[in-house]
Scaffold this motif. Sequence first.
Motif, PDB file in Angstrom:
ATOM      1  N   ALA A 254      32.667  34.600  34.754  1.00  0.00           N
ATOM      2  CA  ALA A 254      34.008  34.344  34.237  1.00  0.00           C
ATOM      3  C   ALA A 254      34.033  33.029  33.457  1.00  0.00           C
ATOM      4  O   ALA A 254      34.661  32.919  32.414  1.00  0.00           O
ATOM      5  N   LYS A 257      32.572  33.448  30.160  1.00  0.00           N
ATOM      6  CA  LYS A 257      33.486  34.139  29.256  1.00  0.00           C
ATOM      7  C   LYS A 257      34.569  33.212  28.719  1.00  0.00           C
ATOM      8  O   LYS A 257      35.346  33.599  27.858  1.00  0.00           O
ATOM      9  N   VAL A 259      37.059  31.985  30.611  1.00  0.00           N
ATOM     10  CA  VAL A 259      38.313  32.216  31.320  1.00  0.00           C
ATOM     11  C   VAL A 259      38.809  30.878  31.872  1.00  0.00           C
ATOM     12  O   VAL A 259      38.012  30.046  32.293  1.00  0.00           O
ATOM     13  N   ARG A 263      42.889  30.903  36.108  1.00  0.00           N
ATOM     14  CA  ARG A 263      42.670  32.344  36.244  1.00  0.00           C
ATOM     15  C   ARG A 263      41.449  32.644  37.105  1.00  0.00           C
ATOM     16  O   ARG A 263      41.427  33.626  37.847  1.00  0.00           O
ATOM     17  N   GLY A 267      42.985  34.445  39.878  1.00  0.00           N
ATOM     18  CA  GLY A 267      42.801  35.841  39.468  1.00  0.00           C
ATOM     19  C   GLY A 267      41.508  36.439  39.989  1.00  0.00           C
ATOM     20  O   GLY A 267      41.497  37.530  40.540  1.00  0.00           O
ATOM     21  N   HIS A 268      40.405  35.699  39.852  1.00  0.00           N
ATOM     22  CA  HIS A 268      39.121  36.275  40.240  1.00  0.00           C
ATOM     23  C   HIS A 268      38.788  36.007  41.706  1.00  0.00           C
ATOM     24  O   HIS A 268      38.596  36.934  42.483  1.00  0.00           O
TER      25      HIS A 268
ATOM     26  N   MET B 106      37.478  44.192  40.152  1.00  0.00           N
ATOM     27  CA  MET B 106      38.151  44.369  38.863  1.00  0.00           C
ATOM     28  C   MET B 106      37.435  45.486  38.116  1.00  0.00           C
ATOM     29  O   MET B 106      36.208  45.573  38.171  1.00  0.00           O
ATOM     30  N   ARG B 110      38.828  45.856  32.491  1.00  0.00           N
ATOM     31  CA  ARG B 110      39.615  44.618  32.538  1.00  0.00           C
ATOM     32  C   ARG B 110      38.729  43.411  32.314  1.00  0.00           C
ATOM     33  O   ARG B 110      39.121  42.439  31.665  1.00  0.00           O
ATOM     34  N   GLN B 111      37.522  43.473  32.865  1.00  0.00           N
ATOM     35  CA  GLN B 111      36.628  42.334  32.702  1.00  0.00           C
ATOM     36  C   GLN B 111      36.188  42.194  31.249  1.00  0.00           C
ATOM     37  O   GLN B 111      36.015  41.087  30.747  1.00  0.00           O
ATOM     38  N   GLU B 114      39.094  40.821  29.249  1.00  0.00           N
ATOM     39  CA  GLU B 114      39.278  39.408  29.527  1.00  0.00           C
ATOM     40  C   GLU B 114      38.346  38.565  28.660  1.00  0.00           C
ATOM     41  O   GLU B 114      38.638  37.431  28.317  1.00  0.00           O
ATOM     42  N   ARG B 118      40.916  35.200  23.060  1.00  0.00           N
ATOM     43  CA  ARG B 118      42.283  35.017  23.506  1.00  0.00           C
ATOM     44  C   ARG B 118      43.237  35.256  22.341  1.00  0.00           C
ATOM     45  O   ARG B 118      42.919  34.976  21.182  1.00  0.00           O
TER      46      ARG B 118
END
Lengths: 353, 275, 303
Positions: A254, A257, A259, A263, A267-268, B106, B110-111, B114, B118
């Motif tokens: 994540a 990525k 993120v 989040r 979120g994770h 997830m 969705r991953q 994500e 953005r």
Amino acid sequence: MTELADQEGRRGALPPLFGRILRLAVQLAVTLFGLLFVTFLIGRVVPIDPVLAAVGDRASASTYHKVYIELGLDKPIWEQFLIYADHVLHGDLGKSVLTGRPVLDDIASVFPATLELSTFAILIGTCIGVPAGVWAAVRQGKLVDQLVRVLGLVGYSAPIFWLGLLGLLFFYADLGWVGGPGRIGIAYQFDVTRITGLMLVDTALEGQWDAFWNAFSHIVLPGSLLGYYSMAYISRMTRSFMLAELGQEYIITARVKGVSEWRIVWGHALRNAAVPLVTVIALSYGYLLQGAVLTETIFAWPGIGMYLTNSLGSADMNAVLGATLVIGATFVMLNLLADLLYTLLDPRVRRGQ
Amino acid sequence: MSALLDVEDLRVSFPSRSGPVEAVRGVSFTLGRERLGIVGESGSGKSQTGRAILGLTPPPGRTEARRLTFDGKDLRHASAAEWRAIRGKRISMVMQDPKFSLNPVMTVGRQLMEAAARGTAARDARAQALAMLEAVQIREPERVFRAYPHELSGGMGQRAMIAMMLITEPDLLIADEPTSALDVTVQIEVLRILDRLVRERGMGLIFISHDLRLVSSFCDRVLVMYAGKVVEELRASELTKARHPYTQGLFNCLPRIEGDRRPLPVLERDADWAR
Amino acid sequence: MMSGAFSREWLLTDAPASRGQARAGQAYRSWLALKSNRLAMVGLCIIAALVLMAIFADVLAPYDPITGHLNTERLLPPSWKHLLGTDDLGRDIWSRIVYGSRLTLMVVTLVAVIATPVGLLVGTISGYFGGFVDTVLMRITDIFLAFPQLVLALAFVSALGPGIENAIIAISITSWPPYARLARAETLTIRNADFIAATQLQGASSLRIIWGHVVPLCLSSVVIRVTLDMAGIILVAAGLGFLGLGAQPPQPEWGAMIAEGRQFIIDHWWVATMPGIAIFLVALGFNFLGDGLRDVLDPRAQK
């Protein structure tokens, strides 16, 4: 848990979810039967003569004998157990010596009070405990972490009945900020119509806001105290689950990525930590029943805890065992609920391997 | 060709009871839009090098470097926001085992969404994700999109991972042992997909592996690491000319079909190499 | 050789010469880690103070804990003469708390001594034999776990009759299941180890294997778990005392003392407050120590 699903998946005879529910049901039945057996055994060790308790010590020998037969005491012990189990399964927990009413009716009338108190407490415990635990995990080793840890350990260490007494002394007697013992002030006591048995809900449904706030002022202290205890446990477990999740590879994924940290945490990581956390919350909901026994005594809260201690005081064994059984059964049900929720939250269990 | 990534004297250290332990001890290299292999045994610091470039040294580890620039930007003092702008969009990383590197609760879709840039509308992100799944040769992108990671095989999972990391078309991809956790039969397929995408999109690639032969067949240049240091740097085509005894050792360890290999060669080590 | 023994270097060496040295070194390293944990040290001090208090109760307590001066010294607030005040029977609260430490220690020790072997035995037998034995024993364990501890203990005491001995029995009966679970899990990890198989081949009986090989290996983790539970045991005992089911008057049990002070709480706050502080401090001590121990001994929780 995943191992179980794994095995079942491989056996392939049943769809995993169905097999799981079946297994849980069997487990539930065995455990409930075991609960019955334990309460039965406890009932048998009592030095009190059950016949004397029923007929009083002035009864004649023939009455005594008649009741002795009626209660099935001449039968072998396993048959007595079966009779007992049969009665309980038909909702017959015996008569309370103290109130003269069937124990089940008594419990049904006091249970909502306990339910209301522990629900209030678990809401506080979860709403504060989870964020506190998450925060402590994110800032591991920092001041916040230490603070959450010490607050939790203090919660683990203070006797709840003592804190309750001090709380009453300070917030009720000295400061007058909260309502005193009981669920609601005497002035309102007879105005509230019983719908659900939960004061806050009933008064709100009827639009009696004065009564609602009065009831709220009564529940806020015992509820917050119990809530503090479950918060101690929940925050601690949240912290350790979160630490485990934050160390996982998918967190790095994540981050790679791009993120946002917020989040990643909420979120994770928390989404994964939520799976075991549900069990913890359900468990601490169950432990609140235990805390309630002592808290209700202090706050004169007419719930199952006070019922239990009152019955203890007058050696009312039917009531004691009935209340114990109901608390045990509730505890087991909560565990089952946690297991089912676990299934819903974890796709690895839900959709099989 | 201007350098995409410039690393000089990179050091990663972890505190321990007996003082800090350096996992990476002064690694320097520059990288253009080419494919660089980093080879070494486990514990040689190759993975930590890859993570340090992304600023992902796990705490309480510390990263230091005399120079660490990516496309002209100094990464040593990048803020959290600057990192987020670089990670995923400009540099991304494929990790070893999709079993652990994908979020288990997830859906793959969705991953992927994500990971998309953005500000992308949900519908566009979804379209991008599906296109990307197709690009990694997944036959039923819709199904994989809706699946949870545990429902995919290792090879499928790793393809989804590659798709996720390439969806923003980064300039540099770090692949950290991308096929080590996969079955041998799947390895080649996944590598071929990775190779093609990197070629087509003209990205830089850092390929981290313990497998010297794999790296040499796949990269332009190879760094050989031992105990946190680069002991040798060579062109992949000139591997047989390796001078350092450790590289030679690595190379000779590989089994050959022809010829008797007895006694089996053992990797020699020399405390001097680590100096 | 002896001159070098137990020196810092001898303990911390990377190459221990004997099993004993390795073990001593391991223990010493754990101790060093524990020592650097401030909370754990605070906890250890509290527990040490409790033990000393129990041993030297006769010296530390200025007054008799059982009989007081009913006429002249009822419900006196804390002062130099009575550090923590007196209760409704004119007894010095400090003296009662000091003597009460003996009861607290007794409860904790006896529960540990009774519940640990039971849990250990059930768990190892269950894990070692597996199959039917395992299913039955674990079902029984689950049933006991299905009650909140205090509630089940309440039911047991109400059946056995109030009193400190019965309270100890009830707490023990309700404490062993988690230990059995733990011992079973540990046993499962070593059951198929080669050294167990070797012992089986030598013809050792199952009982001998369990007692001689499995139990010692499970012992340490179970003992640690029991230490972690001490605070909980103290609180349950105090709860039983508070409800009048534990130690009976005039015994200076802390929970019961709170119950006695409850009716005077508004005007004479110290009677109920002081014993509560004692319970709180001791439980906190055990919790601090347990928390530190867990950090040291559980490598996953380490920073």
